[in-house]
Scaffold this active site. Structure first.
Site, PDB file in Angstrom:
ATOM      1  N   CYS A  93     -29.229   1.576 -22.079  1.00 34.28           N
ATOM      2  CA  CYS A  93     -28.921   0.320 -21.400  1.00 34.28           C
ATOM      3  C   CYS A  93     -30.247  -0.424 -21.348  1.00 34.28           C
ATOM      4  CB  CYS A  93     -28.417   0.591 -19.986  1.00 34.28           C
ATOM      5  SG  CYS A  93     -28.399  -0.900 -18.985  1.00 34.28           S
ATOM      6  N   TYR A 148     -15.773  54.382 -31.476  1.00 30.98           N
ATOM      7  CA  TYR A 148     -16.157  55.189 -30.320  1.00 30.98           C
ATOM      8  C   TYR A 148     -15.059  56.073 -29.746  1.00 30.98           C
ATOM      9  CZ  TYR A 148     -14.061  51.067 -28.155  1.00 30.98           C
ATOM     10  OH  TYR A 148     -13.225  50.041 -27.837  1.00 30.98           O
ATOM     11  N   CYS A 190     -24.251  -1.087 -14.786  1.00 38.32           N
ATOM     12  CA  CYS A 190     -24.387  -2.542 -14.669  1.00 38.32           C
ATOM     13  C   CYS A 190     -23.394  -3.301 -15.543  1.00 38.32           C
ATOM     14  CB  CYS A 190     -25.814  -2.965 -15.002  1.00 38.32           C
ATOM     15  SG  CYS A 190     -26.236  -2.745 -16.742  1.00 38.32           S
ATOM     16  N   GLU A 249     -14.826  48.688 -32.345  1.00 41.95           N
ATOM     17  CA  GLU A 249     -14.992  47.279 -32.023  1.00 41.95           C
ATOM     18  C   GLU A 249     -15.482  46.566 -33.281  1.00 41.95           C
ATOM     19  OE1 GLU A 249     -14.140  46.674 -28.893  1.00 41.95           O
ATOM     20  OE2 GLU A 249     -14.944  44.682 -28.438  1.00 41.95           O
ATOM     21  N   LYS A 282     -21.022  45.987 -15.980  1.00 44.11           N
ATOM     22  CA  LYS A 282     -21.165  44.651 -16.563  1.00 44.11           C
ATOM     23  C   LYS A 282     -22.554  44.063 -16.340  1.00 44.11           C
ATOM     24  CE  LYS A 282     -17.962  42.274 -17.653  1.00 44.11           C
ATOM     25  NZ  LYS A 282     -16.857  41.942 -18.540  1.00 44.11           N
ATOM     26  N   CYS A 342     -22.884  -0.192 -20.144  1.00 43.92           N
ATOM     27  CA  CYS A 342     -23.554   0.681 -19.183  1.00 43.92           C
ATOM     28  C   CYS A 342     -22.633   0.903 -17.982  1.00 43.92           C
ATOM     29  CB  CYS A 342     -24.863   0.051 -18.737  1.00 43.92           C
ATOM     30  SG  CYS A 342     -25.608   0.914 -17.351  1.00 43.92           S
ATOM     31  N   GLU A 349     -22.625  53.927 -23.404  1.00 44.79           N
ATOM     32  CA  GLU A 349     -22.631  53.206 -24.688  1.00 44.79           C
ATOM     33  C   GLU A 349     -22.671  51.707 -24.412  1.00 44.79           C
ATOM     34  OE1 GLU A 349     -18.863  54.195 -26.449  1.00 44.79           O
ATOM     35  OE2 GLU A 349     -19.162  56.321 -26.020  1.00 44.79           O
ATOM     36  N   ASP A 409     -28.991  48.126 -56.395  1.00 47.75           N
ATOM     37  CA  ASP A 409     -27.824  47.245 -56.454  1.00 47.75           C
ATOM     38  C   ASP A 409     -27.256  47.212 -57.874  1.00 47.75           C
ATOM     39  OD1 ASP A 409     -28.415  46.768 -53.878  1.00 47.75           O
ATOM     40  OD2 ASP A 409     -28.806  44.606 -54.097  1.00 47.75           O
ATOM     41  N   LYS A 461     -19.057  56.713 -19.420  1.00 43.15           N
ATOM     42  CA  LYS A 461     -17.867  57.531 -19.636  1.00 43.15           C
ATOM     43  C   LYS A 461     -18.138  58.959 -19.166  1.00 43.15           C
ATOM     44  CE  LYS A 461     -16.634  54.782 -23.668  1.00 43.15           C
ATOM     45  NZ  LYS A 461     -16.403  54.674 -25.109  1.00 43.15           N
ATOM     46  N   GLU A 498     -27.368  49.522 -60.177  1.00 48.70           N
ATOM     47  CA  GLU A 498     -26.632  50.757 -60.488  1.00 48.70           C
ATOM     48  C   GLU A 498     -25.265  50.754 -59.813  1.00 48.70           C
ATOM     49  OE1 GLU A 498     -29.673  54.415 -60.809  1.00 48.70           O
ATOM     50  OE2 GLU A 498     -30.147  53.022 -59.199  1.00 48.70           O
ATOM     51  N   TYR A 499     -25.258  50.254 -58.567  1.00 51.75           N
ATOM     52  CA  TYR A 499     -24.000  50.171 -57.833  1.00 51.75           C
ATOM     53  C   TYR A 499     -23.031  49.242 -58.562  1.00 51.75           C
ATOM     54  CZ  TYR A 499     -20.742  49.101 -54.029  1.00 51.75           C
ATOM     55  OH  TYR A 499     -19.615  48.907 -53.277  1.00 51.75           O
ATOM     56  N   ASP A 536     -19.284  42.964 -27.318  1.00 50.51           N
ATOM     57  CA  ASP A 536     -18.368  41.858 -27.076  1.00 50.51           C
ATOM     58  C   ASP A 536     -17.751  41.425 -28.399  1.00 50.51           C
ATOM     59  OD1 ASP A 536     -17.028  40.146 -25.526  1.00 50.51           O
ATOM     60  OD2 ASP A 536     -18.714  38.828 -25.068  1.00 50.51           O
ATOM     61  N   SER A 586      -7.920  49.321 -21.395  1.00 56.65           N
ATOM     62  CA  SER A 586      -9.144  48.545 -21.158  1.00 56.65           C
ATOM     63  C   SER A 586      -9.927  49.230 -20.042  1.00 56.65           C
ATOM     64  CB  SER A 586      -8.800  47.108 -20.824  1.00 56.65           C
ATOM     65  OG  SER A 586      -8.133  47.071 -19.594  1.00 56.65           O
ATOM     66  N   LEU A 587     -10.893  48.564 -19.482  1.00 54.22           N
ATOM     67  CA  LEU A 587     -11.768  49.222 -18.513  1.00 54.22           C
ATOM     68  C   LEU A 587     -11.838  48.438 -17.218  1.00 54.22           C
ATOM     69  CD1 LEU A 587     -14.805  49.958 -20.858  1.00 54.22           C
ATOM     70  CD2 LEU A 587     -13.297  51.677 -19.843  1.00 54.22           C
ATOM     71  N   ARG A 637      -5.683  45.070 -30.838  1.00 53.98           N
ATOM     72  CA  ARG A 637      -5.257  45.738 -29.609  1.00 53.98           C
ATOM     73  C   ARG A 637      -3.936  45.164 -29.099  1.00 53.98           C
ATOM     74  NH1 ARG A 637      -6.126  44.748 -24.078  1.00 53.98           N
ATOM     75  NH2 ARG A 637      -5.915  46.655 -22.891  1.00 53.98           N
ATOM     76  N   CYS A 642     -30.760  -3.417 -14.457  1.00 54.98           N
ATOM     77  CA  CYS A 642     -29.694  -2.429 -14.229  1.00 54.98           C
ATOM     78  C   CYS A 642     -30.011  -1.618 -12.969  1.00 54.98           C
ATOM     79  CB  CYS A 642     -29.583  -1.504 -15.440  1.00 54.98           C
ATOM     80  SG  CYS A 642     -28.489  -0.104 -15.147  1.00 54.98           S
ATOM     81  N   LYS A 691     -21.323  48.042 -24.406  1.00 57.05           N
ATOM     82  CA  LYS A 691     -19.980  47.468 -24.439  1.00 57.05           C
ATOM     83  C   LYS A 691     -20.069  46.200 -25.298  1.00 57.05           C
ATOM     84  CE  LYS A 691     -16.236  46.006 -21.380  1.00 57.05           C
ATOM     85  NZ  LYS A 691     -15.986  44.763 -22.070  1.00 57.05           N
TER      86      LYS A 691
HETATM   87  S1  IVH Z   1     -13.994  52.298 -24.011  1.00 58.23           S
HETATM   88  C1  IVH Z   1     -10.328  54.213 -22.731  1.00 58.23           C
HETATM   89  N1  IVH Z   1     -16.250  51.778 -25.233  1.00 58.23           N
HETATM   90  O1  IVH Z   1     -14.414  46.728 -24.016  1.00 58.23           O
HETATM   91  C2  IVH Z   1     -11.302  53.491 -23.538  1.00 58.23           C
HETATM   92  N2  IVH Z   1     -14.744  49.988 -24.865  1.00 58.23           N
HETATM   93  O2  IVH Z   1     -12.168  46.404 -21.394  1.00 58.23           O
HETATM   94  C3  IVH Z   1     -11.528  52.121 -23.068  1.00 58.23           C
HETATM   95  N3  IVH Z   1     -15.514  47.841 -25.765  1.00 58.23           N
HETATM   96  O3  IVH Z   1     -11.188  46.158 -24.900  1.00 58.23           O
HETATM   97  C4  IVH Z   1     -12.503  51.387 -23.874  1.00 58.23           C
HETATM   98  N4  IVH Z   1     -17.404  48.575 -26.591  1.00 58.23           N
HETATM   99  O4  IVH Z   1     -12.687  46.467 -26.816  1.00 58.23           O
HETATM  100  C5  IVH Z   1     -15.099  51.264 -24.760  1.00 58.23           C
HETATM  101  N5  IVH Z   1     -18.282  51.474 -26.321  1.00 58.23           N
HETATM  102  C6  IVH Z   1     -17.125  50.978 -25.862  1.00 58.23           C
HETATM  103  C7  IVH Z   1     -16.788  49.616 -26.006  1.00 58.23           C
HETATM  104  C8  IVH Z   1     -15.575  49.160 -25.484  1.00 58.23           C
HETATM  105  C9  IVH Z   1     -16.623  47.525 -26.424  1.00 58.23           C
HETATM  106  C10 IVH Z   1     -14.439  46.884 -25.380  1.00 58.23           C
HETATM  107  C11 IVH Z   1     -13.078  47.313 -25.783  1.00 58.23           C
HETATM  108  C12 IVH Z   1     -12.198  47.049 -24.602  1.00 58.23           C
HETATM  109  C13 IVH Z   1     -13.116  46.453 -23.586  1.00 58.23           C
HETATM  110  C14 IVH Z   1     -12.951  47.116 -22.256  1.00 58.23           C
END
Ligand code: IVH
Length: 682
Positions: free
Chosen positions: A433, A231, A418, A179, A321, A415, A115, A34, A297, A36-37, A119, A83-84, A138, A438, A117
């Site tokens: 109470c 990703y 009562c 993400e 999910k 209360c 992969e 650290d 995917k 040196e950085y 949140d 989205s998915l 997005r 009561c 997903k």
């Molecule tokens: S793929 C065409 N990969 O999940 C590509 N999404 O509804 C579509 N998310 O809003 C997304 N990790 O923010 C993909 N490894 C991952 C992800 C990912 C999180 C989120 C992304 C998107 C929502 C899908």
């Protein structure tokens, strides 16, 4: 004019610092100290101060310090940010595969990448000639908001590619999707700090990440522990062509210096991909971040693209999910429950909502302080959580969703059952109470007296108890033994048979041992186990009623709290009357059998307690020790069980997870001791 060697030195410093940033934040594998950085950074800052004309936006000194924005500019994405579609469980995932297989040329062999997903928040990162020039949210998928200055503060985000001396040369134009999120660990620490400072806390890591990225002042974002994983290549111009598979994209992004998940896997067989998703559904809590599922995917990006898009979701990928644990719904009303001991407990009435396959319409609010701390208002959209077997809880309100119609909540000062004024002891969170008459408390006391761990009168539940109280047939548990059939026949839903069954059940309860009677009296802190200790030691209700606090405390397993509660109970004339009624009715008020040694089912076992249990921790510890176990304050390899109560602390919980220490709830502890009912005490 800036001398040439200064120019060169500045360039060299930046290259080095970018590289060490990458080693530290992306690879978690620093190669310098650290100190040196810091020395490199100091030197660069010094030169930039002296020659401000050398400052460029991609300099590592420029991650922080940008002025606050008035508002976010809009950014059109170079391609739709999709989205998915969701699949819940293996069957829906298989149905997806079947659907898309029909659209492909017969005999097409597919392979898959899976992969986590994460949140968090989708972000879109633009690079021109390897320099980070623009970062956006997005938004609606077509147009997002320009949060470049905020994203720049993320240490894992490459400001300039290559970050690595022998990394690939970036194309002239590259747009990457990832993400942004907070790890669970960072979130907990961050929220704790916020609370300590009296600043806003967040309901979950996702909200914290979103709130942090949508700050108008990037200096605030810079203070927030945000992480990033990338990703997808959204847009690309230049030679050579970008990778044509998802697996290839992940490697490519990694090589360019982007942070990429280490939990992705490649499968030739779809069933293996599904099994991998299921595996992670089981161990989702071991991921450092919150994931709401996995993404399957199609690996071949050409095949995936040819499958096209339905609505906003590409056909070539599906979100697998995990069962939901947190959902949002509206809080319709706050009601108050009056317990057997007079404690007032608020709970939320919710617009019914599904969580992991169960409909939830009520959730605990713990106590009135909790409502105030979280500023939970009637009419709020709230986050409801149901983890494992835990009772649904309100995590907190979604402040952003407020319309102004929400009503702040004022705890009752009377209360609700009562109407008598309530009492709040100075160093307790609970509100009581204290009216001995009561009706709400009486109903609970009678139901408790009749419950399985006490007198076990099967035909007498809370509903019947309420009828008896409402009709003035009982004023305490002693009156149960003087009920007449004629009295019962006037109750709603009571015919001959039902009345007889109830009376027979009450009569049979006279045979229960003294310790069960003692349990049923509902003396504070005296549940089944403590009642047994007292019954065994004192032998009769008269001896117990005559005992002083000192006498009681001299008994192994009885602490000062229990001792005082017992003396206090017997000191009340009303309670003496109950004992008299029970005695006249022939209920057992003395031990029958000679005392035997306490069994030691917990011998040799070591426990750690986290969260709030049904009674004070010291008391639980006393009980565990009485049955041969040991209680320690922190989790180690030697811990046999972590007992998890409400609102468990993060450290013990995580440590137990890391070490694979089994976690049990309180009910399980009572089972181990051989008392399945202790936990029903309030
Ligand atoms: S793929 C065409 N990969 O999940 C590509 N999404 O509804 C579509 N998310 O809003 C997304 N990790 O923010 C993909 N490894 C991952 C992800 C990912 C999180 C989120 C992304 C998107 C929502 C899908």
């Amino acid at each position: 004019m800036v001398p040439e060697e200064i120019r060169r030195r500045v360039e060299e410093l930046r290259r080095e610092i970018h590289y060490h940033n990458y080693r530290y934040y992306v690879l978690n594998d620093p190669v310098i100290s650290d100190a040196e950085y810091d020395a490199l950074m100091r030197e660069l800052r010094g030169l930039e101060e002296k020659y401000p004309e050398l400052i460029t936006p991609d300099s590592p000194t420029q991650r922080v310090g940008a002025p606050p924005a008035e508002e976010f500019a809009r950014v059109r994405h170079p391609a739709p940010i999709l989205s998915l579609d969701n699949a819940f469980g293996p069957d829906e995932a298989r149905a997806w595969l079947e659907r898309i297989s029909k659209l492909l040329p017969p005999g097409t062999r597919l392979d898959f990448v899976v992969e986590p997903k994460i949140d968090g928040l989708s972000v879109v990162l633009h690079y021109r000639d390897g320099v980070f020039t623009l970062g956006a949210t997005r938004g609606d998928g077509e147009v997002g908001e320009d949060i470049t200055a905020n994203l720049r503060t993320l240490r894992q985000l490459p400001l300039r590619i290559p970050v690595h001396p022998d990394g690939p040369t970036p194309p002239p134009y590259l747009v990457v999707r990832g993400e942004a999120f907070m790890t669970v660990h960072d979130f907990e620490r961050f929220n704790r700090r916020q609370a300590e400072r009296g600043a806003k806390t967040f309901a979950n890591p996702r909200n914290a990440a979103a709130g942090s990225l949508r700050q108008l002042d990037p200096n605030v974002t810079a203070q927030r522990p945000l992480s990033l994983l990338c990703y997808q290549v959204v847009a690309y111009e230049g030679e050579p062509a970008p990778p044509s598979t998802q697996w290839g994209v992940l490697s490519y992004l990694r090589a360019l210096g982007f942070p990429v998940t280490e939990h992705a896997a490649h499968f030739d067989e779809f069933e293996e991909a599904v099994a991998y998703c299921e595996e992670w559904a089981q161990k989702r809590d071991t991921l450092p971040y919150e994931a709401d599922g996995m993404v399957i995917k199609i690996n071949d990006l050409r095949v995936a693209a040819d499958l096209g898009i339905v609505g906003r979701a590409p056909r070539g990928a599906i979100a697998y999910k995990f069962p939901a644990r947190e959902v949002t719904t509206r809080l319709l009303e706050i009601r108050v429950n009056v317990g057997r001991t007079g404690v007032l407990t608020p709970y939320a009435v919710l617009e019914p909502v599904q969580i992991g396959g169960v409909t939830v319409s009520k959730a605990t609010l713990h106590n009135f302080d909790y409502i105030a701390e979280k500023d939970i208002r009637v009419g709020d959209r709230v986050i409801v959580k149901r983890a494992g077997d835990v009772i649904p809880q309100i995590v907190g309100p979604i402040v952003e969703a407020r319309t102004g119609a929400e009503q702040p909540y004022r705890p009752p000062d009377r209360c609700p059952a009562c109407g008598e004024p309530v009492v709040r002891p100075p160093d307790e969170v609970a509100v009581y109470c204290v009216n001995a008459a009561c009706p709400a408390q009486l109903v609970r006391r009678i139901a408790y007296f009749a419950s399985r761990g006490a007198m076990d009168i099967e035909t007498l539940g809370e509903k019947t108890a309420k009828l008896l109280v409402d009709h003035g047939l009982v004023e305490d548990v002693g009156d149960l033994y003087y009920l007449k059939k004629e009295d019962l026949l006037q109750l709603e839903g009571f015919a001959e048979k039902k009345a007889e069954n109830l009376l027979a059940g009450i009569d049979a309860s006279k045979e229960r041992p003294f310790s069960r009677v003692l349990t049923g009296l509902g003396i504070r802190y005296v549940g089944g186990i403590v009642a047994e200790i007292l019954a065994r030691h004192f032998g009769s209700v008269d001896a117990l009623a005559a005992a002083t606090v000192e006498d009681l405390q001299a008994v192994e397993g009885i602490g000062p709290r229990i001792a005082e509660a017992v003396v206090d109970w017997f000191a009340r004339p009303r309670h003496r009357q109950i004992i008299d009624k029970l005695r006249r009715a022939g209920v057992r008020l003395a031990e029958e059998a000679p005392a035997e040694a306490v069994p030691q089912p917990l011998a040799g076992l070591s426990f750690v307690i986290t969260g709030t249990l049904s009674r004070p921790r010291e008391e639980i510890a006393e009980i565990i020790e009485r049955y041969g176990g040991r209680v320690t304050s922190s989790v180690s390899r030697k811990t046999d069980y972590l007992i998890v109560g409400e609102n468990p602390g993060g450290t013990k919980y995580r440590r137990a997870q890391e070490l694979g220490v089994p976690m049990i709830d309180e009910a399980r502890l009572w089972e181990m001791i051989g008392r399945g009912t202790e936990g029903t005490e309030e």
